[in-house]
Design a protein around this motif. Structure first.
Motif, short mmCIF file in Angstrom:
data_model
loop_
_atom_site.label_atom_id
_atom_site.label_comp_id
_atom_site.label_asym_id
_atom_site.label_seq_id
_atom_site.Cartn_x
_atom_site.Cartn_y
_atom_site.Cartn_z
N ALA A 155 -48.50 61.14 -107.68
CA ALA A 155 -48.07 60.69 -106.36
C ALA A 155 -47.50 61.90 -105.64
CB ALA A 155 -47.02 59.60 -106.48
N LEU A 156 -48.10 62.25 -104.53
CA LEU A 156 -47.69 63.44 -103.77
C LEU A 156 -46.94 63.03 -102.51
CD1 LEU A 156 -50.99 65.55 -103.98
CD2 LEU A 156 -48.99 65.66 -105.48
N THR A 157 -45.80 63.66 -102.31
CA THR A 157 -45.05 63.50 -101.06
C THR A 157 -45.11 64.82 -100.32
OG1 THR A 157 -43.57 61.93 -102.15
CG2 THR A 157 -42.85 62.85 -100.05
N PHE A 158 -45.52 64.76 -99.04
CA PHE A 158 -45.71 65.97 -98.24
C PHE A 158 -44.62 66.07 -97.17
CE2 PHE A 158 -49.82 64.87 -99.94
CZ PHE A 158 -50.41 66.09 -100.26
N HIS A 159 -44.36 67.28 -96.74
CA HIS A 159 -43.40 67.49 -95.66
C HIS A 159 -43.91 66.91 -94.34
CE1 HIS A 159 -40.34 69.98 -97.60
NE2 HIS A 159 -41.30 70.57 -98.26
N GLN A 160 -45.22 67.06 -94.06
CA GLN A 160 -45.75 66.69 -92.75
C GLN A 160 -46.51 65.38 -92.75
OE1 GLN A 160 -46.38 69.55 -94.41
NE2 GLN A 160 -45.88 71.33 -93.16
N ILE A 161 -46.49 64.62 -93.83
CA ILE A 161 -47.21 63.35 -93.91
C ILE A 161 -46.20 62.24 -94.15
CG2 ILE A 161 -48.96 62.05 -95.20
CD1 ILE A 161 -50.37 64.67 -95.77
N PRO A 162 -46.28 61.13 -93.40
CA PRO A 162 -45.20 60.14 -93.41
C PRO A 162 -45.19 59.20 -94.62
CG PRO A 162 -46.92 59.46 -91.88
CD PRO A 162 -47.29 60.84 -92.34
N CYS A 163 -46.17 59.28 -95.51
CA CYS A 163 -46.18 58.38 -96.67
C CYS A 163 -46.73 59.12 -97.88
CB CYS A 163 -47.01 57.13 -96.38
SG CYS A 163 -48.76 57.47 -96.11
N PRO A 164 -46.39 58.68 -99.09
CA PRO A 164 -46.95 59.30 -100.30
C PRO A 164 -48.44 59.03 -100.41
CG PRO A 164 -45.00 57.98 -100.80
CD PRO A 164 -45.41 57.63 -99.41
N ILE A 165 -49.14 59.93 -101.10
CA ILE A 165 -50.58 59.77 -101.35
C ILE A 165 -50.80 59.90 -102.84
CG2 ILE A 165 -52.90 60.61 -100.88
CD1 ILE A 165 -51.91 61.78 -98.26
N LEU A 166 -51.47 58.91 -103.42
CA LEU A 166 -51.85 58.97 -104.82
C LEU A 166 -53.21 59.63 -104.92
CD1 LEU A 166 -49.54 56.94 -104.77
CD2 LEU A 166 -50.84 55.49 -106.35
N VAL A 167 -53.34 60.59 -105.83
CA VAL A 167 -54.58 61.35 -105.89
C VAL A 167 -54.77 61.92 -107.29
CG1 VAL A 167 -53.59 63.58 -105.22
CG2 VAL A 167 -55.96 63.06 -104.60
N VAL B 286 -58.15 58.66 -92.84
CA VAL B 286 -57.79 57.25 -92.89
C VAL B 286 -56.39 57.04 -92.31
CG1 VAL B 286 -57.26 55.33 -94.44
CG2 VAL B 286 -59.33 56.71 -94.80
N LEU B 287 -55.46 57.92 -92.65
CA LEU B 287 -54.10 57.80 -92.14
C LEU B 287 -54.07 57.91 -90.62
CD1 LEU B 287 -51.02 57.68 -92.52
CD2 LEU B 287 -51.06 60.17 -92.87
N GLU B 288 -54.79 58.87 -90.08
CA GLU B 288 -54.81 59.04 -88.62
C GLU B 288 -55.39 57.81 -87.93
OE1 GLU B 288 -56.99 62.63 -88.22
OE2 GLU B 288 -55.36 63.88 -89.00
N ALA C 44 -46.84 53.86 -89.78
CA ALA C 44 -47.29 54.52 -91.00
C ALA C 44 -47.33 53.51 -92.14
CB ALA C 44 -46.36 55.67 -91.35
N PRO C 45 -48.31 53.60 -93.02
CA PRO C 45 -48.34 52.70 -94.19
C PRO C 45 -47.28 53.12 -95.21
CG PRO C 45 -50.13 54.27 -94.32
CD PRO C 45 -49.47 54.51 -92.99
N LEU C 46 -47.08 52.27 -96.20
CA LEU C 46 -46.15 52.61 -97.28
C LEU C 46 -46.75 53.66 -98.21
CD1 LEU C 46 -44.50 49.28 -98.48
CD2 LEU C 46 -43.52 51.10 -97.09
N ARG C 47 -48.09 53.59 -98.40
CA ARG C 47 -48.70 54.48 -99.38
C ARG C 47 -50.20 54.49 -99.18
NH1 ARG C 47 -47.82 52.06 -104.92
NH2 ARG C 47 -49.75 50.97 -104.41
N LEU C 48 -50.83 55.63 -99.51
CA LEU C 48 -52.28 55.75 -99.57
C LEU C 48 -52.68 56.04 -101.01
CD1 LEU C 48 -53.02 57.98 -96.44
CD2 LEU C 48 -53.15 55.49 -96.59
N LEU D 30 -51.69 50.75 -98.46
CA LEU D 30 -50.66 49.73 -98.65
C LEU D 30 -49.85 49.67 -97.37
CD1 LEU D 30 -49.10 47.76 -100.48
CD2 LEU D 30 -47.67 49.70 -101.19
N PRO D 31 -50.04 48.59 -96.57
CA PRO D 31 -49.36 48.51 -95.27
C PRO D 31 -47.86 48.38 -95.42
CG PRO D 31 -51.16 46.93 -95.43
CD PRO D 31 -50.90 47.43 -96.82
N ALA D 32 -47.15 48.82 -94.44
CA ALA D 32 -45.72 48.58 -94.38
C ALA D 32 -45.48 47.11 -94.04
CB ALA D 32 -45.06 49.48 -93.34
N PRO D 33 -44.43 46.51 -94.57
CA PRO D 33 -44.18 45.08 -94.26
C PRO D 33 -43.88 44.90 -92.78
CG PRO D 33 -42.32 46.05 -95.43
CD PRO D 33 -43.41 47.07 -95.46
#
Length: 239
Positions: free
Chosen positions: A177-189, A203-205, A214-218, A229-232
């Protein structure tokens, strides 16, 4: 020749031999002290204190400089986790000279309550000190080869995502699970397939254009697909 003369000559011979033995013993002791290691000098430290290197060289103190092997001392210094390279020289005046090159930390490795600095090869360098790197990597302790592979793939990962990684947490084999400085949600890869991050950014854009959120997660671990995974939905408070 009288017995008294012979006795005197014999006595003088004994005295001369004894004097020579005393002189030899004094010279041996003096030379031994002259060639005995009595000091350790460490150079090249910047982030780390030299005390750990000095401790590694401590057994050399009191030894004869002529009998010490610099290669053995160098091997002991290289056991210090933050030392990348070292050169050791033993001088005849009883001083061990050690010049070291420190490893450069690129991340902070967090495994439960244990925290270490780590270099670009994935080598653990010991407890954090000095200015800490921004990157955190978590839960790789039992999998040092995966930690090394992730750090090696980091340039490709950041290039594909067009963003810098702030945190990488191991989820399983070939799964982070990667968390980026410039991306608003974690991405699993899968870190061995960083190209999936390009698709994840598209997809995020598109998601943000459509939902203005922003979603909770990609999840981009499956080739050619990205799960969102959409935000509630915000709950409305009763009037």
């Amino acid at each position: 020749m009288s017995g008294m003369v012979r006795h005197r000559r014999r006595w003088r011979h004994v005295v001369r031999v004894g004097l020579m033995l005393v002189i030899a013993a004094v010279l041996t002791t003096t030379l031994g002290m002259a060639f005995q290691v009595h000091q350790v000098r460490v150079e090249g430290t910047r982030r780390f204190a030299p005390t750990e290197v000095e401790a590694a060289l401590q057994p050399a103190l009191g030894s004869m400089s002529l009998t010490l092997r610099a290669t053995d001392l160098r091997g002991a210094v290289l056991e210090v986790p933050w030392v990348e390279e070292a050169s050791v020289r033993v001088s005849l005046d009883g001083i061990v000279h050690c010049l070291i090159r420190e490893r450069e930390p690129v991340a902070v490795a967090i495994d439960g309550s244990v925290v270490n600095l780590v270099d670009h090869t994935g080598h653990l360098m010991g407890s954090p000190r000095g200015t800490l790197p921004e990157l955190e990597i978590a839960d790789f302790a039992p999998f040092p080869e995966e930690r090394a592979a992730l750090l090696a793939a980091l340039p490709a990962i950041e290039g594909a995502a067009a963003a810098k990684v702030r945190r990488a947490a191991r989820l399983g084999f070939c799964s982070v699970a990667l968390t980026f400085h410039q991306i608003p949600c974690p991405i699993l890869v899968d870190p061995t397939r960083p190209d999936q991050l390009r698709l994840a950014r598209r997809v995020l854009e598109a998601w943000q254009r459509d939902t203005h959120a922003a979603p909770l997660r990609l999840d981009a671990r499956v080739d050619g697909r990205v799960a969102v995974l959409p935000a509630p939905e915000p709950t409305e408070t009763p009037a």
